[in-house]
Design an enzyme around this catalytic site. Structure first.
Site, PDB file in Angstrom:
ATOM      1  N   CYS A   2       0.839  -1.200   0.000  1.00  0.00           N
ATOM      2  CA  CYS A   2       0.000   0.000   0.000  1.00  0.00           C
ATOM      3  C   CYS A   2       0.878   1.256   0.000  1.00  0.00           C
ATOM      4  CB  CYS A   2      -0.882   0.021   1.232  1.00  0.00           C
ATOM      5  SG  CYS A   2      -1.822  -1.494   1.425  1.00  0.00           S
ATOM      6  N   ARG A  27       2.554   1.277  -5.827  1.00  0.00           N
ATOM      7  CA  ARG A  27       2.653   0.414  -4.648  1.00  0.00           C
ATOM      8  C   ARG A  27       1.390  -0.408  -4.423  1.00  0.00           C
ATOM      9  NH1 ARG A  27       6.778   1.575  -1.296  1.00  0.00           N
ATOM     10  NH2 ARG A  27       5.694   0.561   0.412  1.00  0.00           N
ATOM     11  N   TRP A  74      -3.344  -2.143  -1.705  1.00  0.00           N
ATOM     12  CA  TRP A  74      -3.077  -3.444  -2.328  1.00  0.00           C
ATOM     13  C   TRP A  74      -3.595  -4.455  -1.317  1.00  0.00           C
ATOM     14  CZ3 TRP A  74      -0.150  -7.876  -1.228  1.00  0.00           C
ATOM     15  CH2 TRP A  74       0.146  -8.701  -2.311  1.00  0.00           C
ATOM     16  N   ASN A 100      -0.243   0.483   6.283  1.00  0.00           N
ATOM     17  CA  ASN A 100       0.367  -0.447   5.333  1.00  0.00           C
ATOM     18  C   ASN A 100       0.992  -1.560   6.157  1.00  0.00           C
ATOM     19  OD1 ASN A 100       1.730  -1.727   3.255  1.00  0.00           O
ATOM     20  ND2 ASN A 100       3.393  -0.225   3.191  1.00  0.00           N
ATOM     21  N   GLY A 101       0.708  -2.814   5.794  1.00  0.00           N
ATOM     22  CA  GLY A 101       1.277  -3.933   6.552  1.00  0.00           C
ATOM     23  C   GLY A 101       0.183  -4.920   6.902  1.00  0.00           C
ATOM     24  N   GLU A 452      14.477 -13.928 -16.509  1.00  0.00           N
ATOM     25  CA  GLU A 452      13.999 -12.547 -16.379  1.00  0.00           C
ATOM     26  C   GLU A 452      13.056 -12.192 -17.536  1.00  0.00           C
ATOM     27  OE1 GLU A 452      13.642 -10.437 -14.300  1.00  0.00           O
ATOM     28  OE2 GLU A 452      13.400  -8.525 -15.326  1.00  0.00           O
ATOM     29  N   LYS A 456       9.208 -11.058 -16.933  1.00  0.00           N
ATOM     30  CA  LYS A 456       8.705  -9.778 -17.446  1.00  0.00           C
ATOM     31  C   LYS A 456       7.506 -10.033 -18.348  1.00  0.00           C
ATOM     32  CE  LYS A 456      10.204  -7.623 -15.731  1.00  0.00           C
ATOM     33  NZ  LYS A 456      11.028  -7.247 -14.638  1.00  0.00           N
ATOM     34  N   HIS A 475      13.417 -32.811 -21.464  1.00  0.00           N
ATOM     35  CA  HIS A 475      13.078 -33.612 -20.280  1.00  0.00           C
ATOM     36  C   HIS A 475      11.639 -33.387 -19.833  1.00  0.00           C
ATOM     37  CE1 HIS A 475      17.160 -35.027 -19.930  1.00  0.00           C
ATOM     38  NE2 HIS A 475      17.599 -33.776 -20.082  1.00  0.00           N
ATOM     39  N   LYS A 573       4.629  -2.829  -6.486  1.00  0.00           N
ATOM     40  CA  LYS A 573       6.057  -2.593  -6.700  1.00  0.00           C
ATOM     41  C   LYS A 573       6.908  -3.088  -5.548  1.00  0.00           C
ATOM     42  CE  LYS A 573       9.444  -0.680  -8.985  1.00  0.00           C
ATOM     43  NZ  LYS A 573       9.846  -1.427 -10.183  1.00  0.00           N
TER      44      LYS A 573
HETATM   45  C1  AGP Z   1       9.835  -7.401 -11.127  1.00  0.00           C
HETATM   46  O1  AGP Z   1       9.375  -7.008 -12.369  1.00  0.00           O
HETATM   47  C2  AGP Z   1       8.832  -7.677 -10.135  1.00  0.00           C
HETATM   48  N1  AGP Z   1       7.884  -6.650 -10.015  1.00  0.00           N
HETATM   49  C3  AGP Z   1       9.273  -8.333  -8.840  1.00  0.00           C
HETATM   50  O2  AGP Z   1       9.645  -9.623  -9.198  1.00  0.00           O
HETATM   51  C4  AGP Z   1      10.409  -7.697  -8.010  1.00  0.00           C
HETATM   52  O3  AGP Z   1      11.619  -7.802  -8.688  1.00  0.00           O
HETATM   53  C5  AGP Z   1      10.489  -8.425  -6.651  1.00  0.00           C
HETATM   54  O4  AGP Z   1       9.290  -8.219  -5.954  1.00  0.00           O
HETATM   55  C6  AGP Z   1      11.664  -7.988  -5.816  1.00  0.00           C
HETATM   56  O5  AGP Z   1      11.604  -6.638  -5.472  1.00  0.00           O
HETATM   57  P1  AGP Z   1      12.863  -5.891  -4.865  1.00  0.00           P
HETATM   58  O6  AGP Z   1      13.928  -5.883  -5.875  1.00  0.00           O
HETATM   59  O7  AGP Z   1      12.345  -4.528  -4.521  1.00  0.00           O
HETATM   60  O8  AGP Z   1      13.269  -6.654  -3.640  1.00  0.00           O
END
Ligand code: AGP
Length: 578
Positions: A2, A27, A74, A100-101, A452, A456, A475, A573
């Protein structure tokens, strides 16, 4: 998770809060709300939906008053609906709070309050806070009552609360395992979960530490440790421009941040790594902990450290506590863009007495405070939920730790060249937008980039995708490769290419659609689409050349499907819950 913002000063609070919420929306974005004190009355506006839509429908900025709080949610406890949106308030509507939490002892506290006839109007854990504060305030002054409230909560919290019955106008803040930062202005004060929300007004910040409680008035702030004694916390100044946290003419933050990589990479490679490098030299066993995208950078780090003769492994941070036994002879390296990821912080707690290095983008974040050394990414604020420029910066720090700076000097030019492929990648995206599955393959040190690329892709296109070292397809996964199923092959010319080429042929033989990123003519001939990487490139730079087209590909497929890549569904995020 949040996003929280608070303001006290002479400006129209509703405008500061609404602007701040827009900047914090990365967030969390399932519901949003503000509460402002106007003539000693609380005016609260909130609903489910994104900031723009809710703030204009409910006319947030028509609310008068100079002190208030805002929140973008969130969901963790309780479905997404108006009642569960923050701010939450007591029945008399004299106390309001944003949180938040996760409050872990919610049932116990709610039971106790319900026995005293407090009535709840939401299913959230957060609503406990204004009611508990009201109850505690019956027998003691507001600040003490707030401190007691914070002490009664188990779990994690960043809280901003206020009371209309408060004689001296103030905002009350508390933090434990969730970020909360004070923004210091002149004749006005701010607080927020993250710096970009306050950038238009100030560059001076004070991150709260674990267990801190703080009081903001128009003229300043006081911070108290959990035992009630007043404490000093370090002020930091950032040189980020408020514009950096704006789209700057790009349709989405993600695209801007992909293009920003050309410039920020130079800032990253200038970052001071000397102390971290010294520490690495002292240890034989090195555990790397991280999540998501940062974990992929961690995989590359562990791979390169192992090549140098270290005993090194990358761990998914959330599992580290269950599978690793770090000791004093282990060095722990944590990689986290936000520096606030709860799983990473838990992994560092599990690392106990081990020395620790943090690699992060966020000045003053929690990870920096629990580590012995910090290396900064210097990527500037990243707003898009999908990490792009911070990943490239993480790769650059990892590479600098291993190879030194000189080999990285061509990076900005290389990234620029790969960005020139955007139009070609848009075309490839049209061939992928209608697919249901995608697979990413690579070999050796480029495998983390395949992971990665796949993350993405699934994160912002909602197309199912998986990644493998190429040899693994046969496999099991090969059973899924039928006519037209896309396989994205990262195939630069290196010692692993002959094997990967074999895997590409296996895919072709089953009618799969091969999209390659390569500098090899034979691979190009086998491919349905191919993106060329420069000839004669230093193999240490292959990961950078490979990842940029994958970021652009995910972005353009997302846009073609009508998805907002900056705010993919269900994600946030900064993940501050375990
Ligand atoms: C990446 O595109 C993601 N949104 C997510 O995997 C992110 O990398 C992960 O939550 C780790 O976040 P951080 O690097 O802030 O620890």
């Amino acid at each position: 998770m949040c996003g929280i913002i608070g303001y006290i000063g002479l400006r129209k609070a509703s405008e500061v809060l609404t602007e701040g919420l827009k900047r914090l929306e990365y967030r969390g974005y399932d519901s949003v709300g503000i509460a402002v004190v106007n003539n000693r009355q609380l005016e609260i506006k909130k609903d489910r939906g994104m900031v723009d839509e809710v703030s204009s429908a409910l006319q947030f900025t028509t609310v008068e008053g100079n002190i208030g709080v805002g929140h973008t949610r969130w969901a963790t406890n309780g479905v997404v609906c108006r009642e569960n949106a923050h701010p939450h308030f007591n029945e008399k509507k004299t106390i309001v709070a944003v949180h938040n939490g996760v409050v872990e002892n919610v049932s116990e506290l709610r039971g106790m309050l319900e026995e005293k006839e407090y009535r709840f109007s939401s299913d959230t854990d957060s609503e406990i806070i204004p009611h508990l504060l009201e109850e505690n305030h019956k027998t003691q002054p507001l600040l003490q009552a707030f401190m007691e409230t914070a002490a009664q909560l188990k779990g994690s919290y960043a809280i901003v609360a206020l009371s209309t019955e408060d004689t001296g106008e103030r905002l009350l803040l508390a933090r434990k395992n969730s970020p909360l930062i004070i923004g210091v202005g002149r004749g006005e004060m701010f607080c927020a979960s993250d710096i970009p929300a306050m950038l238009p007004y100030t560059k001076t910040f004070v991150p709260l530490e674990e267990g801190d409680v703080a009081v903001l008035t128009r003229h300043g702030y006081k911070i108290f440790s959990p035992d009630g004694s007043e404490v000093e916390r370090r002020q930091i100044t950032v040189d980020w421009d408020a514009e950096l946290a704006q789209k700057g003419g790009y349709p989405h933050f993600m695209l801007k941040e992909i293009f920003d990589q050309r410039h920020f990479i130079n800032e990253t490679i200038a970052s001071d790594i000397s102390s971290a490098r010294q520490l690495i030299d002292e240890y034989e066993k090195i555990d790397v902990v991280a999540c998501g995208t940062s974990y992929h950078a961690g995989m590359l780090l562990a791979y390169l450290l192992s090549e140098k003769g270290k005993i090194s492994q990358a761990y998914i941070a959330s599992d580290y506590q269950f599978i690793a036994k770090p000791g004093k002879k282990t060095l722990a390296i944590a990689i986290s863009q936000s520096g606030e990821t709860a799983d990473v912080l838990q992994a560092l707690r599990h690392a106990g007495d081990s020395r620790k290095i943090a690699i992060t983008n966020t000045v003053g974040s929690t990870i920096t405070r629990v580590s012995d050394e910090t290396v900064y990414l210097n990527s500037g604020p990243e707003i898009g939920v999908a990490a792009t420029k911070t990943f490239t910066s993480q790769l650059a720090i990892v590479s600098k730790l291993i190879y030194g700076k000189q080999r990285l000097e061509p990076l900005s030019g290389l990234i620029g060249k790969m960005l020139e492929k955007e139009n070609q990648i848009k075309e490839i995206a049209t061939g992928l937008a209608g697919k249901e599955h995608a697979f990413f393959i690579a070999r050796g040190m480029n495998v983390p980039i395949a992971y990665e690329g796949s993350l993405k892709f699934k994160e912002i296109t909602y197309i199912h995708s998986e990644a493998y070292p190429g040899g693994e397809l046969k496999h099991g996964t090969l059973s899924l490769i039928t006519e037209g199923v896309p396989v994205i092959a990262l195939a630069p010319r290196d010692k692993a290419l002959p094997k990967l080429f074999g895997n590409i042929k296996e895919v072709k033989a089953r009618g799969g659609m091969v999209v390659s990123v390569t500098n090899d003519g034979e691979v190009e001939k086998e491919s349905d689409y191919s993106v060329r990487i420069p000839e004669g490139l230093d193999p240490a730079l292959y990961p950078f050349a490979l990842v940029v087209p994958l970021q652009l590909l995910a972005y353009h497929v997302s846009v073609l499907k009508g998805i907002n890549p900056d705010k993919p569904r269900n994600l946030a995020k900064s993940v501050t819950v375990e």
